[in-house]
Write a protein that holds these residues in place. Structure first.
Motif, PDB file in Angstrom:
ATOM      1  N   LEU A 195      15.242  -7.722  -5.804  1.00  0.00           N
ATOM      2  CA  LEU A 195      15.487  -7.099  -4.510  1.00  0.00           C
ATOM      3  C   LEU A 195      14.141  -6.912  -3.821  1.00  0.00           C
ATOM      4  O   LEU A 195      13.245  -6.267  -4.374  1.00  0.00           O
ATOM      5  CB  LEU A 195      16.192  -5.747  -4.682  1.00  0.00           C
ATOM      6  N   TYR A 196      13.977  -7.501  -2.642  1.00  0.00           N
ATOM      7  CA  TYR A 196      12.752  -7.367  -1.860  1.00  0.00           C
ATOM      8  C   TYR A 196      12.945  -6.244  -0.843  1.00  0.00           C
ATOM      9  O   TYR A 196      13.919  -6.250  -0.076  1.00  0.00           O
ATOM     10  CB  TYR A 196      12.432  -8.669  -1.130  1.00  0.00           C
ATOM     11  N   ILE A 197      12.021  -5.298  -0.835  1.00  0.00           N
ATOM     12  CA  ILE A 197      12.109  -4.141   0.052  1.00  0.00           C
ATOM     13  C   ILE A 197      10.837  -4.070   0.892  1.00  0.00           C
ATOM     14  O   ILE A 197       9.738  -3.893   0.363  1.00  0.00           O
ATOM     15  CB  ILE A 197      12.290  -2.828  -0.729  1.00  0.00           C
ATOM     16  N   ALA A 198      10.994  -4.222   2.200  1.00  0.00           N
ATOM     17  CA  ALA A 198       9.853  -4.106   3.109  1.00  0.00           C
ATOM     18  C   ALA A 198       9.684  -2.642   3.482  1.00  0.00           C
ATOM     19  O   ALA A 198      10.491  -2.068   4.212  1.00  0.00           O
ATOM     20  CB  ALA A 198      10.091  -4.949   4.361  1.00  0.00           C
ATOM     21  N   ASP A 199       8.629  -2.038   2.963  1.00  0.00           N
ATOM     22  CA  ASP A 199       8.284  -0.661   3.295  1.00  0.00           C
ATOM     23  C   ASP A 199       6.904  -0.731   3.946  1.00  0.00           C
ATOM     24  O   ASP A 199       6.647  -1.637   4.729  1.00  0.00           O
ATOM     25  CB  ASP A 199       8.294   0.193   2.026  1.00  0.00           C
ATOM     26  N   TYR A 200       5.981   0.149   3.637  1.00  0.00           N
ATOM     27  CA  TYR A 200       4.610  -0.015   4.124  1.00  0.00           C
ATOM     28  C   TYR A 200       3.914  -1.133   3.375  1.00  0.00           C
ATOM     29  O   TYR A 200       2.850  -1.597   3.757  1.00  0.00           O
ATOM     30  CB  TYR A 200       3.823   1.290   4.021  1.00  0.00           C
ATOM     31  N   MET A 201       4.501  -1.588   2.283  1.00  0.00           N
ATOM     32  CA  MET A 201       4.127  -2.829   1.611  1.00  0.00           C
ATOM     33  C   MET A 201       5.421  -3.486   1.145  1.00  0.00           C
ATOM     34  O   MET A 201       6.500  -2.894   1.241  1.00  0.00           O
ATOM     35  CB  MET A 201       3.204  -2.562   0.417  1.00  0.00           C
ATOM     36  N   LEU A 202       5.322  -4.712   0.670  1.00  0.00           N
ATOM     37  CA  LEU A 202       6.510  -5.414   0.209  1.00  0.00           C
ATOM     38  C   LEU A 202       6.643  -5.243  -1.295  1.00  0.00           C
ATOM     39  O   LEU A 202       5.852  -5.787  -2.070  1.00  0.00           O
ATOM     40  CB  LEU A 202       6.427  -6.896   0.570  1.00  0.00           C
ATOM     41  N   ARG A 203       7.637  -4.471  -1.707  1.00  0.00           N
ATOM     42  CA  ARG A 203       7.884  -4.246  -3.130  1.00  0.00           C
ATOM     43  C   ARG A 203       9.001  -5.166  -3.605  1.00  0.00           C
ATOM     44  O   ARG A 203       9.970  -5.413  -2.880  1.00  0.00           O
ATOM     45  CB  ARG A 203       8.286  -2.803  -3.399  1.00  0.00           C
ATOM     46  N   VAL A 204       8.849  -5.642  -4.830  1.00  0.00           N
ATOM     47  CA  VAL A 204       9.896  -6.422  -5.475  1.00  0.00           C
ATOM     48  C   VAL A 204      10.363  -5.627  -6.686  1.00  0.00           C
ATOM     49  O   VAL A 204       9.571  -5.294  -7.574  1.00  0.00           O
ATOM     50  CB  VAL A 204       9.391  -7.813  -5.900  1.00  0.00           C
TER      51      VAL A 204
END
Length: 348
Positions: free
Chosen positions: A114-123
């Motif tokens: 799951l890719y989550i765009a927050d203040y950085m891109l977390r996987v």
């Protein structure tokens, strides 16, 4: 007798003027309607969200929502029943973290990512367990020296690549390793430039890429290697003229149609070549009405889900297989305006 005729004439004139005023007001208040009532066969909502901005659905039908105002990802069953939240985690160094303002989402079912765009891109995995962060090397940052990392907005995937929109274009990474590959665009208004692009979607059959370039009020279609196929909207020199009101996000349906959320109250449907197919939408709070649509997702069985931001919900519409042909005046107006703000390259 003459006085009576004058009175009658005055009444007639006033009546005509009143009717004209009413018609003007009704015309001014008119909203774009659904192209045809049969286009949506059923509609439900996931409610009690806080400023939702994006939605994605996995192969099992689970619905992932960027519940942005609540600083978490909320996960629901295919029927809309709450399952669990992803609001924090622990990285590979054992350091705890929380989500600040999660926005874009993308799911890689095959690799349980799951890719989550927050203040950085977390996987993370689909249960929210940390896997790794995606960050480009310093030499890939082109915004300005004060920006030490991209600020991801939305994410799109192919089997080999991860595409991330940020302030000045599209950053591309290897899907297997997360390593940086290349960057398309610079910041600006000209064709080939971007100004805070947001939504991005890829047609897995044709390879065509569709990007919503928000601050340029336009939608851009690219080839697999990043060449501009066409744009609809502002064409440079600060030109913000566009048939779109405020395009926000984009998704490609199983039929290849391109669905664009266009705030404050509609979804614009195009074909792959940028031709208008239809407009769905009406401003309001009732079911099938819209109040500032954001992220959008379409399943293989033609369920359309979108973040209805100001209504604090995600709507789930079941679409028919085919949208009706455009017919209402507002749709024709959009089609006419598109002719003035449409640009196609000769490289397609």
């Amino acid at each position: 007798m003459r006085d009576n005729r004058i009175k009658i004439a005055i009444v007639v004139i006033l009546s005509i003027a009143l009717i004209a005023v009413l018609l003007f007001l009704l015309r001014g208040c008119r909203q774009d309607k659904m192209v045809a009532g049969g286009d949506i066969t059923s509609a439900t909502s996931i409610t009690d969200l806080k400023t939702p901005l994006a939605v994605a659905v996995d192969a099992d039908g689970k619905i992932y929502i960027s519940n942005t105002g609540a600083r978490k990802i909320s996960v629901y069953s295919s029927n809309g029943d709450p399952l669990y939240d992803i609001d924090s985690g622990q990285d590979d160094q054992g350091q705890p973290y929380q989500y600040y303002s999660p926005y874009g989402l993308a799911i890689d079912d095959q690799n349980n990512k799951l890719y989550i765009a927050d203040y950085m891109l977390r996987v993370v995995d689909k249960e929210g367990n940390f896997l790794y962060n995606i960050v480009p090397p310093p030499e890939a940052i082109t915004v300005d020296e004060s920006q030490s990392a991209i600020r991801p907005n939305q994410v799109a995937l192919t089997a080999e690549r991860v595409y991330v929109t940020s302030r000045d274009g599209i950053y591309i990474f290897d899907a297997a390793t997360g390593q940086y590959i290349e960057h398309w665009g610079t910041r600006g208004p000209a064709v080939g430039q971007y100004d805070f692009p947001n939504g991005i979607a890829i047609d897995q059959d044709t390879g065509n890429i569709f990007v919503v370039d928000v601050n340029n009020w336009r939608v851009v279609s690219l080839t697999e290697d990043g060449r501009v196929r066409w744009t609809i909207g502002g064409q440079g020199n600060g030109d913000s003229k566009s048939p779109f009101r405020l395009p926000r996000s984009v998704a490609v349906g199983p039929d290849g149609l391109v669905y664009i959320t266009d705030a404050p109250d509609r979804i614009v449907v195009l074909d792959q070549d940028g031709n208008l197919v239809g407009i769905i939408g009406e401003r309001g709070t009732e079911q099938t009405q819209i109040n500032f649509p954001e992220g959008i997702f379409i399943t293989d069985d033609n369920r359309l889900l979108f973040a209805d931001r100001e209504n604090n919900r995600v709507q789930v519409w079941q679409l028919t297989n085919d949208l009706s042909e455009p017919g209402i005046a507002e749709v024709q107006k959009f089609a006419d305006a598109t002719k003035h703000y449409w640009f196609k390259t000769s490289t397609d």
